[in-house]
Design a protein around this motif. Structure first.
Motif, short mmCIF file in Angstrom:
data_model
loop_
_atom_site.label_atom_id
_atom_site.label_comp_id
_atom_site.label_asym_id
_atom_site.label_seq_id
_atom_site.Cartn_x
_atom_site.Cartn_y
_atom_site.Cartn_z
N SER A 160 0.85 -1.19 0.00
CA SER A 160 0.00 0.00 0.00
C SER A 160 0.89 1.24 0.00
CB SER A 160 -0.94 -0.01 1.20
OG SER A 160 -0.20 0.04 2.41
N PRO A 161 0.43 2.34 -0.60
CA PRO A 161 1.28 3.53 -0.72
C PRO A 161 1.77 4.05 0.63
CG PRO A 161 -0.63 3.71 -2.16
CD PRO A 161 -0.85 2.49 -1.32
N ASP A 162 1.03 3.78 1.72
CA ASP A 162 1.50 4.23 3.03
C ASP A 162 2.38 3.19 3.72
OD1 ASP A 162 -0.30 2.28 3.74
OD2 ASP A 162 -1.79 3.65 4.59
N HIS A 209 -5.11 6.61 -5.74
CA HIS A 209 -4.07 7.63 -5.50
C HIS A 209 -3.94 7.97 -4.02
CE1 HIS A 209 -6.86 11.07 -4.79
NE2 HIS A 209 -7.68 10.27 -5.41
N ASP A 210 -5.05 7.88 -3.27
CA ASP A 210 -4.99 8.19 -1.84
C ASP A 210 -4.61 6.98 -0.99
OD1 ASP A 210 -7.29 6.71 -2.07
OD2 ASP A 210 -8.67 8.32 -1.49
N GLY A 211 -4.43 5.83 -1.64
CA GLY A 211 -4.04 4.62 -0.92
C GLY A 211 -5.15 3.97 -0.12
N HIS A 212 -6.38 4.49 -0.25
CA HIS A 212 -7.48 3.96 0.55
C HIS A 212 -8.15 2.74 -0.07
CE1 HIS A 212 -8.05 8.19 2.52
NE2 HIS A 212 -6.96 7.56 2.93
N ARG A 241 -8.58 1.92 4.05
CA ARG A 241 -8.40 3.18 4.74
C ARG A 241 -8.22 2.99 6.24
NH1 ARG A 241 -12.07 8.50 3.87
NH2 ARG A 241 -11.03 9.84 5.37
N ASP A 242 -9.05 2.11 6.82
CA ASP A 242 -9.03 1.94 8.27
C ASP A 242 -7.81 1.16 8.72
OD1 ASP A 242 -11.38 3.23 8.11
OD2 ASP A 242 -12.65 1.45 8.45
N LYS A 243 -7.58 1.20 10.03
CA LYS A 243 -6.37 0.54 10.52
C LYS A 243 -6.40 -0.97 10.32
CE LYS A 243 -7.68 0.36 15.49
NZ LYS A 243 -8.43 -0.89 15.39
N ASP A 244 -7.61 -1.54 10.23
CA ASP A 244 -7.73 -2.97 10.00
C ASP A 244 -7.81 -3.33 8.52
OD1 ASP A 244 -7.59 -3.56 12.64
OD2 ASP A 244 -9.77 -3.71 12.94
N LYS A 293 -14.78 -6.34 6.24
CA LYS A 293 -15.56 -5.46 5.37
C LYS A 293 -15.78 -6.11 4.01
CE LYS A 293 -13.59 -1.21 7.30
NZ LYS A 293 -12.31 -1.71 7.85
N ALA A 294 -16.87 -5.69 3.39
CA ALA A 294 -17.15 -6.21 2.04
C ALA A 294 -16.49 -5.28 1.02
CB ALA A 294 -18.65 -6.25 1.80
N PRO A 295 -16.05 -5.83 -0.08
CA PRO A 295 -15.47 -4.97 -1.11
C PRO A 295 -16.55 -4.29 -1.94
CG PRO A 295 -15.44 -7.24 -1.85
CD PRO A 295 -16.02 -7.25 -0.46
N ARG A 296 -16.18 -3.20 -2.62
CA ARG A 296 -17.07 -2.61 -3.62
C ARG A 296 -16.92 -3.40 -4.92
NH1 ARG A 296 -17.61 3.13 -2.90
NH2 ARG A 296 -17.76 3.55 -0.66
N GLU A 297 -17.96 -3.34 -5.72
CA GLU A 297 -17.86 -3.93 -7.05
C GLU A 297 -18.25 -2.89 -8.06
OE1 GLU A 297 -20.00 -7.58 -7.64
OE2 GLU A 297 -19.43 -8.35 -5.67
#
Lengths: 333, 355
Positions: A180-182, A222-225, A241-244, A249-253
């Motif tokens: 991940s970018p971060d 671009h934001d790494g989220h 985005r979150d620390k976990d 969580k479910a992914p977006r499609e």
């Protein structure tokens, strides 16, 4: 971008690159297409130069930092090509295939079987022999550190440190690897149609499964989220985005179609992802509202989209197909 | 085992478009490299991509030759015998970037290799399956030493059991009686493979490559009990007291291998797919570690096409093939080659699938 029926097909220049497109990139402003016949096609469609980077061979892997295109061939060579078409051989591993490459800040890493070598911007080369064949390589975003994917895990290696690499272990065959970018997460694609992730801070495992195919194209927003992924009937986008990360969580499609997604590329400035499919179809999807814009519809004889990348500012999108077709989308100003 | 590997997911994809792959096995010193050099040096007009273990051994300048590492991986699918060659998946992926620049792939394995992971790679990996098809497993055997290796090297026995084609090499170094003996040993393990006698691997290329051995017609033609060696030398010596030998005289020599055997069951008339599919899936799941190879041609009730399948351990792949011909008898046959197989259970199980 709110009309799902809107189309950018008129803004696409399509041409025949001549062979399987392994990877695409941009050198300065110029698009470059790395091919399965060893050629790099550099320049605007119609006036491009055909550069024989690997004469008689095939380009198996390619990466670019916007200034150099680095290609790995089945001739065992690692070749850097610059925007003016000048070529330079970085390495020659006789009798081996170079099918894993990574590049960042002037540093180049390549894999030939179990052997991994990394060359820093000053030209110093360090080597590491992994326990099994290295399938994927990526530089970590901070420091001079390399992630290598192999059987039973991912190793994190500081080439300039004497210590042996640390192992992120997970049973199975790990193919591609991205960070991940971060730098908080490392994610690999696996032989068993799934992704595996680790949180670096505590090596906590996360499994992202449910793909009908291997997920071989991974792209960070671009934001790494967000991490966009191929291998399903839609582009699967995992939240990081979150620390976990994506745990629980479910992914977006987005871009659901009756064909598998083969390539994904997040826009470098907005939450829009370019999605290429196995039938040659390409869409742009906006993450926020799943709005879609058509980039191209397949033509007779098209193969799968095998390469897809935005330029640095997100004004142009280059793509290539396994059938040798290639093209360039220029967004309206 | 995911859906794409099971019979329930029958792929109707035209196999003809896929690149044929020949797997070359054989115990140390049997003559694999000799055969490979012969294939590459003959003026056949074909372009082969060759995957080898040892670079230096190939004396021929072949454009597409790549060294492999024989990395055998377990799949994370809960199936202990499901191993694949990770390096082979990677190499075939790379070869497909230059699709069109070669006609076929030859994979040479090391002398001590188990053929199962190589063969299973073509069942398990979806990308490999889409691009390439296993044409045949060709095993080179040393006429002089094979009988001894079958006793002391389990790898040699596996290689014979797996074969679609066997090149029995160095026949000039043995007597007719010894030749008959070793052929009997081979037939006891694998009666279905096409066997070619050779000296310095002098077999016709067409006997080895592009066999489409998996179209399986041979299994219909052959009844193992009537196999014979074409040679009328009488030999009643039993050279190996670990095996039960039955010399039937008049050139018909029949051995039973104690652990490795083949079972074939023929069923006249049609088979009920609703019974057959669960039966074969359950059988290969339960007995998979012991089943090295299975093959079959099945006449499904109300289906004008022959259903053909083959498998390695727990992996199965099947598809409807050509239509039954008007003058062809609709019958079904399944063949299993493996260790300590429960013959009676398999026989009853298959016969119970009758429509």
């Amino acid at each position: 971008m709110t009309e799902p029926t809107s189309s950018l097909t008129k803004n696409v220049q399509f041409f025949d690159a001549g062979a399987h497109v392994t990877a695409v990139g941009f050198l300065d402003e110029a698009p470059v297409f790395a091919l399965g016949d060893g050629v790099a096609v550099l320049g605007e469609p119609g006036s491009a130069n055909r550069i024989a980077a690997h004469p008689g061979g095939a380009i198996l892997s390619a990466v670019s930092d916007g200034k150099l295109l680095v290609t790995g061939g089945d001739d065992g060579r690692v070749v850097a090509t610059s925007a003016d078409g000048a070529m330079r051989e970085i390495a020659h591993e006789k009798g081996r295939w170079i099918d894993a490459l990574a590049m960042r800040a002037g540093n180049v890493a390549w894999g030939a079987g179990r052997e991994v070598r990394v060359r820093d911007s000053a030209g110093a080369v360090k080597a590491y022999s992994a326990p099994t064949t290295v399938r994927g390589l990526c530089f970590m975003p901070k420091g001079y550190r390399l992630a290598l994917s192999h059987y039973n895990g991912v190793s994190l290696w500081f080439p300039n440190a004497a210590a042996s690499p640390s192992l992120l272990e997970w049973k199975g065959s790990h193919l591609d690897v991205v960070a991940s970018p971060d730098g908080r997460f490392v994610v690999s694609s696996m032989q068993e149609n799934s992704l595996h992730g680790w949180r670096i801070s505590d090596a906590r495992n996360m499994r992202m499964s449910g793909y009908p195919k291997k997920s071989r194209s991974l792209s960070w927003s671009h934001d790494g989220h967000w991490l966009a992924t191929s291998g399903a009937d839609a582009c699967i986008v995992w939240p990081f985005r979150d620390k976990d990360g994506p745990m629980g969580k479910a992914p977006r499609e987005c871009g659901v179609r009756a064909a598998k997604v083969s390539q994904v590329a997040f826009h470098p400035r907005t939450l829009v992802v370019a999605v290429g499919y196995e039938d040659g179809f390409i869409l742009l999807c906006r993450l926020g509202d799943a709005a879609e814009i058509l980039v191209r519809e397949p033509r007779v004889g098209d193969g799968a989209v095998t390469a897809l990348i935005w330029d640095a500012i997100g004004a142009r999108l280059a793509f290539g197909l396994d059938s040798g077709g290639a093209g360039l989308l220029t967004l309206p100003a | 085992m995911n859906d794409s590997n099971s019979l329930s997911a029958v792929r109707a994809a035209a196999a003809q478009d896929k690149i044929p792959v020949t797997v070359l096995t054989g115990y140390l010193g049997a003559g694999k490299t000799t055969l490979l050099n012969r294939i590459l040096s003959e003026p056949h007009g074909k372009r082969y991509a060759v995957i080898v273990n040892e670079f230096g051994e190939i004396g021929i300048d072949n454009e597409l030759i790549v060294g492999a590492d024989e990395e055998v991986f377990e799949m994370n699918n809960g199936c202990i015998c499901c191993t694949v060659r990770g390096d082979l998946i990677r190499i075939i992926e790379g070869l497909m970037k230059r699709k069109g620049s070669f006609d076929a792939i030859i994979v040479e394995t090391t002398g001590l290799a188990d053929p199962a992971p190589v063969a299973q790679t073509f069942f398990v990996d979806q990308d490999v399956q889409n691009l390439a098809r296993l044409d045949a497993v060709v095993t080179v055997a040393d006429a002089k030493w094979l009988a001894a290796r079958l006793r002391d090297a389990p790898e040699a026995k596996n290689q014979i059991a797996f074969a679609d084609v066997i090149v029995l090499n160095k026949t000039d170094l043995v007597s007719p009686a010894e030749l008959r003996e070793v052929e009997g040993r081979i037939r006891a393990i694998n009666p279905y493979a096409k066997l070619h006698r050779a000296e310095r691997c002098n077999v016709a290329i067409a006997d080895v490559l592009e066999r489409k051995a998996f179209d399986l017609d041979r299994i219909m033609e052959i009844e193992p009990d009537f196999l014979e060696v074409d040679d009328h030398d009488h030999d009643h010596h039993d050279h190996d007291h670990h095996h039960h030998d039955h010399a039937h005289g008049h050139g018909l020599k029949h051995y039973h291998d104690e652990h490795m055997q083949s079972i074939s069951v023929r069923l006249d008339g049609d088979v009920d797919p609703g019974k057959f599919m669960p039966w074969i899936n359950e059988l290969t799941q339960a007995q998979g570690p012991n089943i090295l190879r299975c093959k079959g041609i099945v006449a499904f009730a109300d289906d004008p096409k022959r259903f053909v399948f083959q498998g390695v351990h727990m992996m199965l792949d099947g598809e409807p093939q050509r239509e039954w011909k008007a003058d062809e008898k609709r019958e079904s046959k399944v063949v299993f080659i493996g260790r300590d197989l429960k013959e009676e259970d398999i026989r009853k199980g298959f016969l119970a699938c009758a429509a």
